[in-house]
Design an enzyme around this catalytic site. Structure first.
Site, PDB file in Angstrom:
ATOM      1  N   ASP A  63       1.188  -1.042  -0.283  1.00  0.00           N
ATOM      2  CA  ASP A  63       0.224  -0.321   0.100  1.00  0.00           C
ATOM      3  C   ASP A  63       1.142   1.264   0.043  1.00  0.00           C
ATOM      4  O   ASP A  63       2.219   1.365   0.513  1.00  0.00           O
ATOM      5  CB  ASP A  63      -1.094  -0.480   1.437  1.00  0.00           C
ATOM      6  CG  ASP A  63      -1.952   1.095   1.106  1.00  0.00           C
ATOM      7  OD1 ASP A  63      -2.489   1.330   0.222  1.00  0.00           O
ATOM      8  OD2 ASP A  63      -1.853   1.852   2.374  1.00  0.00           O
ATOM      9  N   ASP A 103      -0.058   4.868   0.642  1.00  0.00           N
ATOM     10  CA  ASP A 103      -0.138   6.068   2.337  1.00  0.00           C
ATOM     11  C   ASP A 103       0.176   5.646   3.677  1.00  0.00           C
ATOM     12  O   ASP A 103      -1.096   4.074   3.867  1.00  0.00           O
ATOM     13  CB  ASP A 103      -1.518   6.896   1.830  1.00  0.00           C
ATOM     14  CG  ASP A 103      -1.391   7.679   0.311  1.00  0.00           C
ATOM     15  OD1 ASP A 103      -0.112   8.122  -0.304  1.00  0.00           O
ATOM     16  OD2 ASP A 103      -2.573   7.667   0.009  1.00  0.00           O
TER      17      ASP A 103
END
Length: 180
Positions: free
Chosen positions: A9, A11
């Site tokens: 992922d 952020d």
């Protein structure tokens, strides 16, 4: 030799997250050790692919050109540490758009798997949110949680979580490269 991949992922895993969204290259700030973690994975034969929800596009907070500038900064900062991001897959839709690509749905992972002809079973997917974990589980990938970003909140909401949990992406990367 076939390529090995690690999915990340963005952020909260690679860069600091914000409840107000990362809306510009200037707001994209790497978490300490995350760039080195990607280089460590690369040095040990792993290709890194980013899988990221970016609903700020649908919300009108930034456009696709700005998102590409953010990703270019991310790639540049990783390259400065002798690392490389193989690809970035993102969902530009909002939570109510009912698309197939927004995590926890599996669309982005399936798109990656189809384009790279990769089996997702047991592929490490490092995230900081419950939707990352769910997306990994849907396709049989191996979810791992970091405590950065929303990781602490995810742990508090799911105290019985039964997956590897790490302080940071760098700790997750060290684990991944030693478990060959």
């Amino acid at each position: 030799m076939t390529s090995r991949y690690v999915l990340l992922d963005r952020d909260g895993v690679i860069n600091y997250d914000s409840d107000e969204f990362i809306k510009s290259p200037e707001e994209w700030i790497p978490i300490s050790g995350s760039l080195e973690a990607i280089a460590l994975l690369n040095d040990n034969g792993y290709k890194v692919v980013v899988i990221s929800n970016q609903s700020g596009v649908a919300r009108g907070l930034f456009d696709l050109a700005t998102l590409e500038q953010i990703h270019e900064k991310m790639r540049q900062k990783v390259a400065e540490r002798q690392g490389e991001i193989e690809a970035v897959y993102f969902c530009p839709h909002g939570p109510d758009d009912n698309c197939r690509c927004r995590k926890p749905k599996a669309g982005l992972l399936e798109q990656f798997a189809a384009e790279y002809r990769v089996d997702l079973i047991n592929l490490p997917f490092v995230g900081d949110s419950w939707r990352d974990i769910e997306a990994a589980r849907v396709v049989g990938a191996r979810p791992m949680l970091v405590k950065t970003g929303k990781g602490q909140r995810t742990l508090a909401a799911h105290p019985d979580i039964n997956i590897p949990v790490f302080e940071s992406l760098y700790d997750a990367a060290k684990f991944i490269v030693t478990e060959k």
